[in-house]
Design an enzyme around this catalytic site. Structure first.
Site, short mmCIF file in Angstrom:
data_model
loop_
_atom_site.label_atom_id
_atom_site.label_comp_id
_atom_site.label_asym_id
_atom_site.label_seq_id
_atom_site.Cartn_x
_atom_site.Cartn_y
_atom_site.Cartn_z
CD1 TRP A 74 8.71 17.50 -2.56
CD2 TRP A 74 10.08 16.72 -0.53
NE1 TRP A 74 7.55 18.18 -1.23
CE2 TRP A 74 8.88 18.04 -0.81
CE3 TRP A 74 10.71 17.20 0.39
CZ2 TRP A 74 7.69 17.73 1.28
CZ3 TRP A 74 10.28 17.44 1.53
CH2 TRP A 74 8.69 17.52 2.24
N GLY A 101 17.02 12.20 1.11
CA GLY A 101 17.13 11.85 2.67
C GLY A 101 17.11 13.18 3.54
CD GLU A 482 -8.78 10.43 -1.06
OE1 GLU A 482 -8.00 11.05 0.81
OE2 GLU A 482 -7.78 10.43 -1.83
CG HIS A 505 -21.78 20.08 16.97
ND1 HIS A 505 -22.69 19.75 18.61
CD2 HIS A 505 -21.98 18.52 16.34
CE1 HIS A 505 -23.04 18.69 18.72
NE2 HIS A 505 -23.44 18.01 17.08
#
Ligand code: AGP
Length: 610
Positions: A74, A101, A482, A505
């Site tokens: 990743w 990391g 969610e 709003h």
């Protein structure tokens, strides 16, 4: 983020590592690579793309070796191309490394190495680390493991690494600081991986490496030391409970769909043995010793990220209702950099499916510094957050492989409810009816799954939309958040969740005939108010999709689509069922849009970097 796997034994490591990478692919899937060593010779193949692409390249090769390392990436530093993919090698080509990391001070180290004549092929921080190891190894006369250790003492950041060196063949060195590593002990073979999934089919005997530990693995055994002070650390192995079936998707086309279906039993599994539904009393062994301190807390903070944060919002409603303790819910990434008002009378609950999320972990560390009691709610057994918190509760939802969290979310809510019962004072509401209903929720989940035609109809009508709004009140507000997050993650449709009344709003300006608006309308005191909000959207030609457990004539008249949520014996069950319906809606939309459901672009299952 990033999956790493290493093998040392007598078998060919290639198929073992490839299988492991397939299992770890949910952690990152930009690129993948594998390097093996045989008779002191290193060979490698790496490639941008999925593990299946790597697998095809390997099929056409002669890659073979009884010691090997593999990585699925990743991307953090450098785009996801073949050059930036792991393993990375030093300038001699004799040292290979895989890394999960971020090395934060890689730029300054790189500069020093550039001045010494090193050059770099990739843009990654990892290549800087392997070149640093090489520089130390070939100039300081240290053993390979000492060189790795010395390099790690110079870096700042987070890492889980596995490295090998052809000058010291038949040796793997692995270390962790901020990124998890599990070490598996088989018969004459050893495994090291980001989690237990690549290991479980070979051995159940594992050791979880702790922060700051380095392990040297050879054919004759292993040794764990402290990276900082070199002390030998003796650790006892444990048995993994995971089964292969739990990590396979079986007859389902996607892990996500399987995991949505798992909710027929997972919520009950979470509660089993912890609740007496006959009187609503809960017992959670993991927090029993701290229960008096918790009951006397002045306030509770719940901290988490993403979906787990949404579960935390639902927890606020539950804990305040049943235990009457004030609850604040904060994103871990904000909490960790604030100066929150916490002390020994504060309880900080950290929620994390993976138990590895970097921000949540940092929030716990902060809470501990301030003297708060920390409670973990984790799904992955033995994970860092589970171990770093003072006490905690596992969700027991089983492995969640789909990047979009589903069953872990509903189990987190179930745990928060159990906690609210444990924290309640003697004179508070008992929660008996809710516990009974929640314990038996499986039948209603089955109904949702069986009657999913209305969800498919909505998906068919709206899958070309660019935006969605999700609106709900009370505990249905976190459900709206969610639902919107699920949609964004897997279908790439922009979606927002709002408290229904807040629509006026601002978001109401967005409503036109192209905007699908999902209303979550439960049959309780908020029903009439939500009906008014639906009218407001209808009046502006929005596409009204209503999820409700009360299909009144009025709601029929003003809704374009109705997704019926099964009626339940307690009002607090509705939000949980509604979130399962919304998981399915997101899934169906993503199927129609031909998205990569289990591995959505840019995401990773466990976010171990800031
Ligand atoms: C959920 O669908 C997401 N993939 C994401 O928001 C996730 O919930 C978040 O990253 C937190 O993860 P954790 O629960 O493992 O800490």
């Amino acid at each position: 983020m990033c999956g790493i796997v290493g093998y040392l034994g007598k078998k060919d490591s290639v198929p073992i590592i490839l299988d492991g990478l397939h299992r770890l692919e949910y952690r990152g899937y930009d690129s993948a690579g594998i390097a093996v060593m045989e008779e002191g010779e290193i060979q490698f193949i790496k490639n941008a793309g999925k593990v299946s692409d790597l697998s095809r390249l390997i099929d056409d090769s002669v890659l073979k070796g009884s010691i090997g390392i593999g990585h699925t990436r990743w991307a953090t530093h450098g785009e996801p191309n073949t050059v930036n993919s792991h393993p990375h090698f030093d300038r001699t080509g004799k040292i290979g490394i895989i890394h999960n990391g971020i090395i934060e001070n890689y730029n300054s180290i790189k500069e020093v190495l550039l001045n010494k004549g090193f050059d770099f092929k990739s843009e990654t921080d990892t290549e800087v680390l392997v070149q640093l190891i090489s520089e130390i190894y070939y100039s300081d006369g240290l053993s390979f493991e000492q060189a790795v250790q010395s390099a790690l003492n110079q870096v700042v950041g987070a890492y889980g690494i596995v490295a090998f060196c052809s000058d010291e063949p038949n040796k793997l060195v692995a270390a962790r600081h901020g990124s998890p590593l599990v070490f598996g002990i088989g018969d004459d073979e050893y495994f090291i991986a980001s989690d237990a999934s690549p290991i479980v089919e070979h051995t159940r005997k594992v050791i979880y490496l702790d922060e700051g530990e380095i392990i040297t693995i050879t054919q004759s055994g292993y040794e764990i030391r402290s990276i900082i002070n070199d002390n030998i650390i003796n650790k006892i192995s444990t048995e993994i409970e995971l089964s292969i079936d739990e990590i396979e998707k079986g007859e389902f086309p996607h892990h996500m769909l399987k995991e949505i279906h798992d909710q027929v039993h997972t919520i009950t599994d979470t509660m089993r043995g912890r609740i007496d539904p006959s009187d609503g009393s809960a017992h959670l062994g993991g927090i029993a010793e701290q229960i008096d301190r918790i009951k006397n807390a002045h306030r509770i903070y719940i901290t988490a990220c993403g979906t787990s944060w949404h579960a935390g919002l639902m927890g606020k409603y539950l804990i305040e209702e049943y235990a009457r303790i004030p609850v604040h819910v904060e994103y871990a990434s904000e909490f960790r950099y604030r100066n929150p008002i916490i002390n020994s009378k504060t309880v900080v609950i950290a929620i994390s499916q993976s138990g590895e999320t970097a921000d949540t972990l940092a929030a716990i560390k902060k809470a501990k510094e301030f003297g708060a009691l920390t409670v973990g709610i984790c799904n992955v057994v033995g994970s860092t957050i589970a171990r770093e918190t003072d006490c905690g509760v596992y969700t027991h939802a089983g492995p969640e492989i789909g990047v979009a969290s589903t069953k872990a979310f509903t189990s987190q809510v179930a745990v928060l409810f159990l906690l609210s019962l444990c924290f309640r004072k003697d004179n508070g509401p008992t929660g008996k009816n809710f516990s009974e209903a929640l314990f038996n929720i499986g039948e209603q989940v089955k109904q949702i799954l069986k009657n999913s035609d209305s969800i498919k109809d909505v998906a068919n009508a709206t899958f070309n939309s660019d935006n969605f709004l999700y609106l709900g009140r009370g505990m249905n507000f976190p459900v709206a958040l969610e639902g919107a997050l699920k949609l964004k993650e897997i279908s790439y449709i922009h979606a927002e969740g709002y408290p229904a009344a807040e629509m006026k709003h601002g978001p109401i300006a967005l409503i036109d005939e192209k905007m699908p608006v999902v209303f979550i309308a439960s049959n309780d005191e908020t029903y009439a108010k939500v009906l008014s909000n639906i009218q407001e959207v209808k009046a502006r030609n929005g596409i009204v999709i209503t999820l409700t457990d009360h299909v009144s004539n009025e709601i029929k008249k003003i809704s374009d689509f109705i997704i019926e949520v099964p009626k339940s014996r307690h009002p607090r069950i509705f939000p949980i069922l509604a979130s399962i319906s919304l998981q399915l809606l997101a899934y169906e939309l993503a199927v129609l849009r031909e998205c990569n459901i289990d591995r959505p672009r840019n995401l990773a299952k466990s976010v171990t970097v800031e």
